[in-house]
Motif scaffolding. Structure first.
Motif, PDB file in Angstrom:
ATOM      1  N   SER A 239       2.740  -3.963  18.289  1.00 29.14           N
ATOM      2  CA  SER A 239       4.187  -4.129  18.169  1.00 29.14           C
ATOM      3  C   SER A 239       4.631  -5.337  18.981  1.00 29.14           C
ATOM      4  O   SER A 239       3.971  -5.739  19.942  1.00 29.14           O
ATOM      5  N   ARG A 240       5.721  -5.905  18.571  1.00 28.86           N
ATOM      6  CA  ARG A 240       6.216  -7.082  19.284  1.00 28.86           C
ATOM      7  C   ARG A 240       6.571  -6.743  20.718  1.00 28.86           C
ATOM      8  O   ARG A 240       6.425  -7.574  21.614  1.00 28.86           O
ATOM      9  N   THR A 241       7.008  -5.529  20.946  1.00 26.31           N
ATOM     10  CA  THR A 241       7.321  -5.100  22.308  1.00 26.31           C
ATOM     11  C   THR A 241       6.063  -5.148  23.167  1.00 26.31           C
ATOM     12  O   THR A 241       6.076  -5.660  24.293  1.00 26.31           O
ATOM     13  N   THR A 242       4.963  -4.643  22.625  1.00 27.61           N
ATOM     14  CA  THR A 242       3.700  -4.658  23.368  1.00 27.61           C
ATOM     15  C   THR A 242       3.263  -6.099  23.635  1.00 27.61           C
ATOM     16  O   THR A 242       2.809  -6.418  24.741  1.00 27.61           O
ATOM     17  N   ILE A 243       3.403  -6.953  22.650  1.00 25.47           N
ATOM     18  CA  ILE A 243       3.021  -8.354  22.840  1.00 25.47           C
ATOM     19  C   ILE A 243       3.874  -8.979  23.938  1.00 25.47           C
ATOM     20  O   ILE A 243       3.371  -9.621  24.865  1.00 25.47           O
ATOM     21  N   PHE A 244       5.159  -8.747  23.864  1.00 25.37           N
ATOM     22  CA  PHE A 244       6.087  -9.355  24.827  1.00 25.37           C
ATOM     23  C   PHE A 244       5.766  -8.910  26.254  1.00 25.37           C
ATOM     24  O   PHE A 244       5.587  -9.740  27.149  1.00 25.37           O
ATOM     25  N   PHE A 245       5.657  -7.599  26.444  1.00 31.98           N
ATOM     26  CA  PHE A 245       5.447  -7.123  27.808  1.00 31.98           C
ATOM     27  C   PHE A 245       4.003  -7.343  28.264  1.00 31.98           C
ATOM     28  O   PHE A 245       3.755  -7.498  29.460  1.00 31.98           O
ATOM     29  N   GLY A 246       3.082  -7.399  27.333  1.00 31.59           N
ATOM     30  CA  GLY A 246       1.709  -7.743  27.690  1.00 31.59           C
ATOM     31  C   GLY A 246       1.647  -9.148  28.257  1.00 31.59           C
ATOM     32  O   GLY A 246       0.998  -9.417  29.269  1.00 31.59           O
ATOM     33  N   LYS A 247       2.357 -10.045  27.600  1.00 29.13           N
ATOM     34  CA  LYS A 247       2.389 -11.429  28.062  1.00 29.13           C
ATOM     35  C   LYS A 247       3.080 -11.536  29.426  1.00 29.13           C
ATOM     36  O   LYS A 247       2.641 -12.270  30.309  1.00 29.13           O
ATOM     37  N   LEU A 248       4.156 -10.780  29.565  1.00 30.47           N
ATOM     38  CA  LEU A 248       4.894 -10.813  30.824  1.00 30.47           C
ATOM     39  C   LEU A 248       4.025 -10.256  31.955  1.00 30.47           C
ATOM     40  O   LEU A 248       4.023 -10.776  33.077  1.00 30.47           O
ATOM     41  N   PHE A 249       3.293  -9.202  31.638  1.00 29.21           N
ATOM     42  CA  PHE A 249       2.429  -8.598  32.649  1.00 29.21           C
ATOM     43  C   PHE A 249       1.325  -9.576  33.059  1.00 29.21           C
ATOM     44  O   PHE A 249       0.984  -9.678  34.241  1.00 29.21           O
ATOM     45  N   ALA A 250       0.796 -10.300  32.087  1.00 33.89           N
ATOM     46  CA  ALA A 250      -0.232 -11.296  32.402  1.00 33.89           C
ATOM     47  C   ALA A 250       0.352 -12.371  33.323  1.00 33.89           C
ATOM     48  O   ALA A 250      -0.307 -12.841  34.250  1.00 33.89           O
ATOM     49  N   ALA A 251       1.608 -12.743  33.066  1.00 27.89           N
ATOM     50  CA  ALA A 251       2.268 -13.724  33.931  1.00 27.89           C
ATOM     51  C   ALA A 251       2.381 -13.168  35.347  1.00 27.89           C
ATOM     52  O   ALA A 251       2.145 -13.874  36.335  1.00 27.89           O
TER      53      ALA A 251
ATOM     54  N   LEU B 175       0.831  -1.200   0.000  1.00 27.61           N
ATOM     55  CA  LEU B 175       0.000   0.000   0.000  1.00 27.61           C
ATOM     56  C   LEU B 175       0.873   1.260   0.000  1.00 27.61           C
ATOM     57  O   LEU B 175       0.605   2.226   0.703  1.00 27.61           O
ATOM     58  N   GLY B 176       1.937   1.199  -0.764  1.00 33.19           N
ATOM     59  CA  GLY B 176       2.809   2.361  -0.915  1.00 33.19           C
ATOM     60  C   GLY B 176       3.854   2.545   0.169  1.00 33.19           C
ATOM     61  O   GLY B 176       4.704   3.423   0.073  1.00 33.19           O
ATOM     62  N   ASN B 177       3.800   1.692   1.235  1.00 32.33           N
ATOM     63  CA  ASN B 177       4.783   1.822   2.321  1.00 32.33           C
ATOM     64  C   ASN B 177       5.788   0.683   2.272  1.00 32.33           C
ATOM     65  O   ASN B 177       5.414  -0.478   2.099  1.00 32.33           O
ATOM     66  N   ARG B 178       7.031   1.031   2.469  1.00 31.84           N
ATOM     67  CA  ARG B 178       8.068  -0.005   2.509  1.00 31.84           C
ATOM     68  C   ARG B 178       7.847  -0.920   3.693  1.00 31.84           C
ATOM     69  O   ARG B 178       7.604  -0.451   4.800  1.00 31.84           O
ATOM     70  N   ILE B 179       7.929  -2.218   3.440  1.00 27.40           N
ATOM     71  CA  ILE B 179       7.816  -3.127   4.575  1.00 27.40           C
ATOM     72  C   ILE B 179       9.112  -3.024   5.360  1.00 27.40           C
ATOM     73  O   ILE B 179      10.185  -3.075   4.805  1.00 27.40           O
ATOM     74  N   GLY B 180       9.010  -2.800   6.646  1.00 32.57           N
ATOM     75  CA  GLY B 180      10.224  -2.787   7.460  1.00 32.57           C
ATOM     76  C   GLY B 180      10.083  -3.929   8.425  1.00 32.57           C
ATOM     77  O   GLY B 180       9.318  -4.864   8.183  1.00 32.57           O
ATOM     78  N   TRP B 181      10.778  -3.856   9.528  1.00 31.47           N
ATOM     79  CA  TRP B 181      10.618  -4.894  10.537  1.00 31.47           C
ATOM     80  C   TRP B 181       9.736  -4.359  11.646  1.00 31.47           C
ATOM     81  O   TRP B 181       9.977  -3.277  12.167  1.00 31.47           O
ATOM     82  N   ASP B 182       8.715  -5.119  11.999  1.00 34.79           N
ATOM     83  CA  ASP B 182       7.796  -4.772  13.079  1.00 34.79           C
ATOM     84  C   ASP B 182       7.174  -3.380  12.908  1.00 34.79           C
ATOM     85  O   ASP B 182       7.428  -2.473  13.690  1.00 34.79           O
ATOM     86  N   LYS B 183       6.382  -3.244  11.861  1.00 32.47           N
ATOM     87  CA  LYS B 183       5.671  -1.985  11.622  1.00 32.47           C
ATOM     88  C   LYS B 183       4.175  -2.212  11.821  1.00 32.47           C
ATOM     89  O   LYS B 183       3.453  -2.541  10.883  1.00 32.47           O
ATOM     90  N   PRO B 184       3.696  -2.022  13.059  1.00 30.25           N
ATOM     91  CA  PRO B 184       2.295  -2.316  13.350  1.00 30.25           C
ATOM     92  C   PRO B 184       1.318  -1.503  12.497  1.00 30.25           C
ATOM     93  O   PRO B 184       0.276  -2.017  12.089  1.00 30.25           O
ATOM     94  N   ASN B 185       1.658  -0.242  12.223  1.00 26.99           N
ATOM     95  CA  ASN B 185       0.721   0.600  11.480  1.00 26.99           C
ATOM     96  C   ASN B 185       0.422   0.049  10.100  1.00 26.99           C
ATOM     97  O   ASN B 185      -0.687   0.148   9.604  1.00 26.99           O
ATOM     98  N   LEU B 186       1.439  -0.536   9.496  1.00 24.38           N
ATOM     99  CA  LEU B 186       1.264  -1.117   8.177  1.00 24.38           C
ATOM    100  C   LEU B 186       0.294  -2.296   8.257  1.00 24.38           C
ATOM    101  O   LEU B 186      -0.572  -2.483   7.407  1.00 24.38           O
ATOM    102  N   ARG B 187       0.445  -3.070   9.330  1.00 24.88           N
ATOM    103  CA  ARG B 187      -0.385  -4.268   9.478  1.00 24.88           C
ATOM    104  C   ARG B 187      -1.852  -3.917   9.716  1.00 24.88           C
ATOM    105  O   ARG B 187      -2.731  -4.731   9.490  1.00 24.88           O
TER     106      ARG B 187
END
Ligand SMILES: Nc1ncnc2c1ncn2[C@@H]1O[C@H](COP(=O)(O)OP(=O)(O)OP(=O)(O)O)[C@@H](O)[C@H]1O
Ligand SMILES: [Mg+2]
Lengths: 317, 312
Positions: free
Chosen positions: B107-119, A64-76
């Motif tokens: 974000s993976r950070t949110t997932i990670f710490f969310g899980k840790l917080f649940a623990a 959708l016009g955005n470069r896929i990076g690593w861990d980009k929640p907004n894109l998802r």
């Protein structure tokens, strides 16, 4: 408009195996784009790179016009993704899972209360939404996998083998859902190893084999580009070598494959050459029992493409 | 920038909810309560068992509850750590549910710490149950109890001690993406540091090393001599009781002794005095050690989880 998906020389290796090799892919907005290839072609690997589960080893991609990076929640948040044979938490109920995922998408409570039953209904799980996913059949999990990919009203839906494990009715239903999405302007990118499936629902197709894109375009383009020509199938009585040599003299004939009384004459053009062919056979003393004009189907192209690849592979070895 | 957006908090809470439902539905929480109930019952019943054997009646003891450290020792903390965290990250990879989860816009950070917080919440609930049961049971069996207001300090210490083990289990699980390896690996480390480490440390006369290893730590004594003194452990497992003792006796000095095995008569294995330090320093050191392990191991796990590719 920028393509919904665009990859440039996208590459992924597993050790020494190149699963995706310099893939250039372009999926136009509003299309249903099939990603067709045999088992192990690299479809899932490509998709996993697009949705951020795998890191490319080379090349780049835009969604959708955005470069896929690593861990980009907004894109998802704008993409719906249905994994291949989705594994969903077995201890949750169908509607609970959709509600939880909905929360993760940041969907408001009011909207979730409307959206979840609608989706459950859409994928045909009504009546089972309060059962634990662990009690779902494979096909039901597949359906729920599709529902969760549509939660966020995505602009782009990526489906990895959406009809795997579905019964024939389920397959038709899923295809109808996909067509409905296209009607709403949603771009769909779906992988499949079933040619007829792609032929039935997709507007565009990219054929991939051993990580390499073999062809890409509209279904018609691909068929035309690769078939280019027709073939004539004849059954000949009183066959002699003269029949072959006479046919070879015809300018329209490309090659001839003989199987007993049957001849498959591949033509250089997309013209109906049946009269020329039967005349040439009669002139050599043969009698035409039956004659058919054949256009190559996508199936033939697919098999031919793979076969060609096999030949070159053997050639290299 | 400094303010966390409400949307992020909502997503964090969604992950916590997702994880808590796992803990409850998978009967993990129930299992933990049962284990807690069993351990506490065992320590509560101890007096009655002794009295049944010796024939002496159970003596009232107003310090029973506060001294019992929630009925948990080092292995108890370790056990709860394993149960709480062994499949939090690795189980998600094992079941394949990580794939749809990571495709969500969290974000993976949110997932990670969310899980840790649940623990953390799961463990907190378990230990609260333990604390209340212990307080009631202790009062019933040993009569009115003093210093019950210090129980929350015991609880906080127990949580902290357990989280040191949790960080170890979490790290192994994140590296190997296998719950079984996480549990077995951590068990190996527990035995290594607590059993073998203790024996070697004591035999070599280098007991102080144990202070810097997660677990039971070194042992010193408060009072005239080791024979009549009150034993104090310096390990990360003893943060709770040490904190309670510090509130009750802020001036305690802990003394460490050399241990002689050869040529000594039984009861005289303690040799010359090595060194002394105030209880506050013991606590400070063990908290610092626990924090270092906790932050380092959780940090590495987080880093690995952030980078993890999902190939399978
Ligand atoms: N985790 C992995 N480790 C090593 N090799 C892998 C891994 N996953 C996939 N491969 C290899 O990468 C290649 C592409 O696999 P991929 O799963 O992308 O194919 P596919 O087109 O999705 O096939 P299918 O139709 O069977 O789903 C295959 O040769 C496969 O063996
Ligand atoms: Mg696949």
């Amino acid at each position: 408009m920028a393509p919904a998906i665009e990859t440039v020389n996208l590459t992924k290796k597993y050790g020494s195996l190149i699963a995706v090799n310099n893939l250039n892919l372009s999926v136009e907005v509003g299309t249903i784009h099939g990603f067709l290839g045999p088992n192990g072609a690299g479809k899932t690997t490509t998709i996993k790179m697009l949705v951020g589960l795998l890191k490319p080893d080379g090349g780049s991609a835009k969604i959708l016009g955005n470069r896929i990076g690593w861990d980009k929640p907004n894109l998802r948040s704008k993409v719906g993704y249905m994994p291949e044979l989705p594994k969903l938490p077995k201890h949750l109920k169908g509607n609970e899972l959709l509600d939880l995922y909905g929360r993760m998408y940041g969907i408001t409570k009011d909207k979730r209360l409307k959206q979840v039953p609608t989706l459950i209904d859409l994928v045909g799980l009504k009546g089972r939404e309060n059962d634990l996913i662990g009690k779902y059949s494979k096909g039901m999990q597949q359906r729920l996998g599709l529902a969760q990919a549509l939660l966020n009203e995505p602009k782009l839906v990526i489906l990895d083998e959406p009809s795997l494990g579905l019964d024939p009715i389920g397959m038709v239903e899923v295809r109808d859902i996909i067509k409905k999405l296209a009607g709403e302007g949603i771009t769909t990118f779906l992988s499949s190893h079933l040619l007829h499936e792609v032929e039935q629902i997709c507007t565009h197709v990219t054929i991939i084999n051993k990580g390499v894109a073999m062809a890409s375009g509209t279904i018609k383009q691909i068929a035309a580009k690769l078939t280019g020509s027709f073939a004539v199938e004849v059954e000949v009585d009183k066959f002699s070598e003269a029949v072959i040599s006479n046919l070879r003299k015809l300018p329209v004939v490309k090659d001839i494959i003989r199987e007993g009384k049957k001849l498959l004459i591949n033509l250089k053009t997309r013209d109906d050459a049946r009269s020329e062919v039967s005349q040439a056979i009669a002139a050599a003393g043969g009698i035409v029992i039956s004659i058919d004009l054949r256009g190559e189907s996508l199936e033939d192209i697919f098999l031919r493409l793979l076969d060609k690849d096999k030949v070159t592979a053997h050639g290299r070895v | 920038m400094a303010i966390v957006q409400p949307e992020r908090i909502a997503k964090f809470l969604a992950v916590v909810r997702y994880e808590l439902l796992w803990n409850i539905r998978k009967k993990k929480f129930l299992g933990m309560l049962i284990v807690a109930f069993a351990l506490t019952t065992l320590s509560l019943a101890g007096g009655h068992i002794v009295s049944a054997i010796t024939g002496n009646p159970v003596e009232p003891d107003m310090n029973f509850v506060i001294d019992s450290n929630l009925g948990l020792g080092g292995f108890g903390f370790f056990l709860f750590a394993i149960v709480t965290i062994m499949n939090t990250i690795s189980g998600e990879f094992e079941s394949g549910t990580i794939v749809p989860l990571l495709a969500k816009p969290v974000s993976r950070t949110t997932i990670f710490f969310g899980k840790l917080f649940a623990a953390f919440l799961t463990l907190l609930a378990t230990y609260c149950f333990l604390m209340v049961y212990m307080a009631i049971g202790g009062t019933v069996i040993y009569g009115p109890q003093s210093n019950l207001h210090l129980l929350p300090l015991s609880l906080a210490g127990a949580l902290f001690s357990t989280f040191v083990w949790i960080s170890i289990v979490l790290l192994i699980g994140t590296i190997f993406k296998s719950s079984l390896i996480a549990a077995l690996g951590a068990l190996g480390i527990w035995f290594g540091t607590n059993i073998i480490g203790s024996i070697l440390g004591v035999l070599s006369g280098q007991g102080w090393i144990l202070t810097y290893i997660p677990g039971s730590g070194n042992t010193g004594f408060v009072g005239e001599s080791p024979q009549i003194g009150f034993p104090v452990s310096t390990g990360t497992d003893s943060i709770g009781p040490n904190l309670v003792n510090y509130i009750l006796h802020p001036s305690w000095i802990v003394t460490y002794f050399k241990i002689n095995f050869s040529g000594s008569t039984p009861g005289q294995i303690f040799g010359e005095e090595l060194y002394s330090e105030p209880l506050s320093i013991v606590i400070f050191t063990s908290v610092a050690v626990a924090l270092v392990y906790l932050i380092a191991f959780v940090g590495i796990s987080w880093y690995l989880f952030k980078r993890a590719q999902v190939a399978e």
